[in-house]
Design a protein around this motif. Structure first.
Motif, short mmCIF file in Angstrom:
data_model
loop_
_atom_site.label_atom_id
_atom_site.label_comp_id
_atom_site.label_asym_id
_atom_site.label_seq_id
_atom_site.Cartn_x
_atom_site.Cartn_y
_atom_site.Cartn_z
N THR A 60 24.58 36.75 60.13
CA THR A 60 23.81 36.99 58.92
C THR A 60 22.95 38.24 59.05
O THR A 60 21.77 38.14 59.43
CB THR A 60 22.94 35.75 58.59
OG1 THR A 60 23.76 34.59 58.60
CG2 THR A 60 22.27 35.88 57.24
N GLY A 116 27.46 36.09 50.26
CA GLY A 116 28.27 34.91 50.60
C GLY A 116 27.83 33.73 49.76
O GLY A 116 26.89 33.03 50.10
N GLN A 118 30.25 31.35 48.17
CA GLN A 118 31.22 30.30 48.53
C GLN A 118 31.52 29.33 47.38
O GLN A 118 32.66 28.97 47.14
CB GLN A 118 30.82 29.48 49.78
CG GLN A 118 30.10 30.23 50.90
CD GLN A 118 30.81 31.48 51.38
OE1 GLN A 118 31.94 31.74 51.01
NE2 GLN A 118 30.15 32.29 52.20
N ASP A 155 31.61 36.31 47.91
CA ASP A 155 32.68 35.52 48.52
C ASP A 155 32.70 34.13 47.87
O ASP A 155 31.64 33.52 47.70
CB ASP A 155 32.40 35.29 50.02
CG ASP A 155 32.52 36.54 50.86
OD1 ASP A 155 33.02 37.56 50.35
OD2 ASP A 155 32.11 36.49 52.04
N ALA A 187 41.06 31.04 51.12
CA ALA A 187 41.39 29.61 51.16
C ALA A 187 40.63 28.99 52.33
O ALA A 187 40.57 29.60 53.42
CB ALA A 187 42.89 29.45 51.39
N LEU A 188 40.07 27.83 52.11
CA LEU A 188 39.33 27.17 53.21
C LEU A 188 40.29 26.93 54.38
O LEU A 188 41.35 26.32 54.21
CB LEU A 188 38.75 25.83 52.74
CG LEU A 188 37.97 25.07 53.81
CD1 LEU A 188 36.69 25.82 54.19
CD2 LEU A 188 37.63 23.67 53.35
C1 SAM Z 1 31.61 35.05 58.50
S1 SAM Z 1 30.95 35.03 56.91
C2 SAM Z 1 29.63 36.11 57.07
C3 SAM Z 1 28.83 36.28 55.82
C4 SAM Z 1 27.60 35.47 55.63
N1 SAM Z 1 27.01 35.00 56.81
C5 SAM Z 1 27.85 34.29 54.73
O1 SAM Z 1 27.92 33.17 55.21
O2 SAM Z 1 27.98 34.50 53.55
C6 SAM Z 1 32.11 35.92 55.91
C7 SAM Z 1 32.90 35.10 54.96
O3 SAM Z 1 33.99 34.48 55.60
C8 SAM Z 1 34.42 33.39 54.83
N2 SAM Z 1 34.78 32.30 55.76
C9 SAM Z 1 34.24 32.05 56.97
N3 SAM Z 1 34.86 30.98 57.54
C10 SAM Z 1 35.80 30.56 56.67
C11 SAM Z 1 36.76 29.49 56.68
N4 SAM Z 1 36.86 28.64 57.70
N5 SAM Z 1 37.59 29.36 55.61
C12 SAM Z 1 37.50 30.22 54.57
N6 SAM Z 1 36.61 31.23 54.50
C13 SAM Z 1 35.77 31.40 55.53
C14 SAM Z 1 33.28 33.00 53.91
O4 SAM Z 1 33.65 33.21 52.57
C15 SAM Z 1 32.17 33.96 54.31
O5 SAM Z 1 31.41 34.40 53.24
#
Ligand code: SAM
Ligand code: SF4
Length: 375
Positions: A60, A116, A118, A155, A187-188
């Motif tokens: 972050t 982010g 989600q 995101d 996609a999750l």
């Molecule tokens: C690693 S995060 C960093 C950004 C910030 N810390 C946040 O949480 O918004 C970057 C993006 O990766 C996506 N992400 C991370 N892990 C994921 C997962 N297991 N499945 C889908 N998307 C994922 C999320 O949409 C996230 O906003």
């Protein structure tokens, strides 16, 4: 043309699905900033290209204070040749974006914010252990817009266990209402050893349904197309002029340097990555040495990598480049092999020298690409 990536490996709390590298303890934050400054200095001669994009990711990076940003920027500008109009992106979590922080980001010359969010549903945010609420996320966008930020991206994650068709449509509608010019939507993925994997295993969270993710991907694609967005990469949509310059340069194989624990770098035929451990990273840099491992990519690996990134984009791959970069043998392999078979099924478009995946089939892209891999 080249890019720089700074990985800030700290978060306020751990989201259930996330397996990126970060720590929830910020005890080592001051030492981390000093170590990253040392890494920036030690690697100053690695690239001769001008830096056109700077991307602060994580973790972050929005939780840093003014001094940390200023020190890292100062070191970076002192030792690297940065272009006239660089794209400077900050990944931000909604709960960090108060008025003061947004003003600071502007003063520091960030010109792109990636928020982010989600989901715009509180039950989904809680299920994923996000710090913020849906309203926090919406207000963060409005505050950034009010302050004059135009280049904003958010995101959103689809295929969530508690989701359904109307909840997902609401998420996309909310995005469209907010008049944001760019969206990244993934996609999750249930990553191994995450809390999400455990909670699904013990039955506390329902398993992810592939069919739901497939439908939501198509709902998103249609709604975005109707609203003038260019689906320029599997997970990315932009209005004209708002593509991520940083990510496009990754996909077009431009060199980049990544700083901070777990960050990757790529230059010509070499890939390198920092140790994914904060204490070890700091210790190496304190001793004046890099915490990097290097790998020389073989022709085969570079070809596979080229397909992996290129075919996920609207530019596809260029057969002339396959020959010039990887050799005639590789080109014959590419053309004669799986390509014809896939072409017959309308999965690929062939446009002069460019081979492009039909975006309607993006959801099954891993299988398509695997068929073309040089194994
Ligand atoms: C690693 S995060 C960093 C950004 C910030 N810390 C946040 O949480 O918004 C970057 C993006 O990766 C996506 N992400 C991370 N892990 C994921 C997962 N297991 N499945 C889908 N998307 C994922 C999320 O949409 C996230 O906003
Ligand atoms: S999704 Fe972002 S905030 Fe959540 S744990 Fe991962 S990096 Fe941290």
């Amino acid at each position: 043309m080249a890019g720089l990536y700074l990985h800030i490996p700290f978060c306020k709390q751990k989201c259930h699905y996330c397996d990126f590298h970060f720590s929830v303890s910020r005890r080592q934050l001051p030492e981390m900033i000093q170590a990253m400054k040392r890494e920036l200095v030690l690697r100053k001669d690695e690239l001769t290209e001008t830096i056109e994009t700077i991307y602060w990711g994580g973790g972050t990076p929005s939780l840093l204070d003014e001094r940390a940003y200023a020190e890292l920027f100062e070191t970076l500008y002192k030792h690297y040749k940065v272009g006239e109009e660089p794209e400077i992106t900050l990944e931000a979590n909604p709960d960090d974006l108060d008025k003061q922080k947004i003003k600071l980001l502007q003063d520091l010359s960030f010109n792109r914010i990636s928020i982010g969010i989600q989901s715009f549903h509180d039950d989904e945010l809680q299920m994923m252990n996000r710090v913020h609420t849906a309203k926090d996320a919406e207000y963060a966008v409005l505050r950034a817009q009010d302050a004059g930020f135009q280049n904003i991206t958010i995101d959103l994650i689809y295929g969530m266990p508690q989701s359904n068709a109307s909840k997902w449509e609401y998420n996309v509608e909310k995005f469209l209402q907010l008049q944001i010019p760019h969206l990244s939507s993934y996609a999750l993925t249930v990553e191994s050893k995450t809390a999400l994997e455990h909670l699904i295993k013990i039955g506390k969270i329902a398993a992810v349904e592939e069919q739901l993710a497939f439908q939501q991907f198509h709902t998103l694609r249609n709604m975005m197309k109707q609203n003038g967005f260019d689906h320029y990469e599997l997970s990315n949509y932009a209005l004209p002029g708002f593509q991520s310059r940083h990510n496009v340069s990754y996909w077009k194989e431009k060199p980049y340097l990544g700083f901070g624990p777990s960050a990757h770098s790529f230059h010509e035929t070499t890939r390198s990555w920092n140790v994914s451990n904060n204490a070890q990273y700091i210790k190496h840099l304190d001793n004046g040495e890099l915490a990097l491992e290097y790998e020389q990519l073989s022709v085969q690996e570079r070809y596979n990598e080229y397909l992996m990134t290129g075919l996920r984009t609207k530019w596809g791959v260029d057969t002339r480049k396959i020959e010039s970069n990887f050799g005639k043998e590789c080109k014959i392999y590419f053309e004669k092999g799986a390509l014809k078979y896939l072409n017959n099924q309308q999965l690929l478009y062939i446009n002069n020298y460019e081979i492009v995946v039909n975006p309607e089939f993006y959801f099954s892209i891993d299988g398509i690409i695997a068929d073309l891999f040089w194994v």
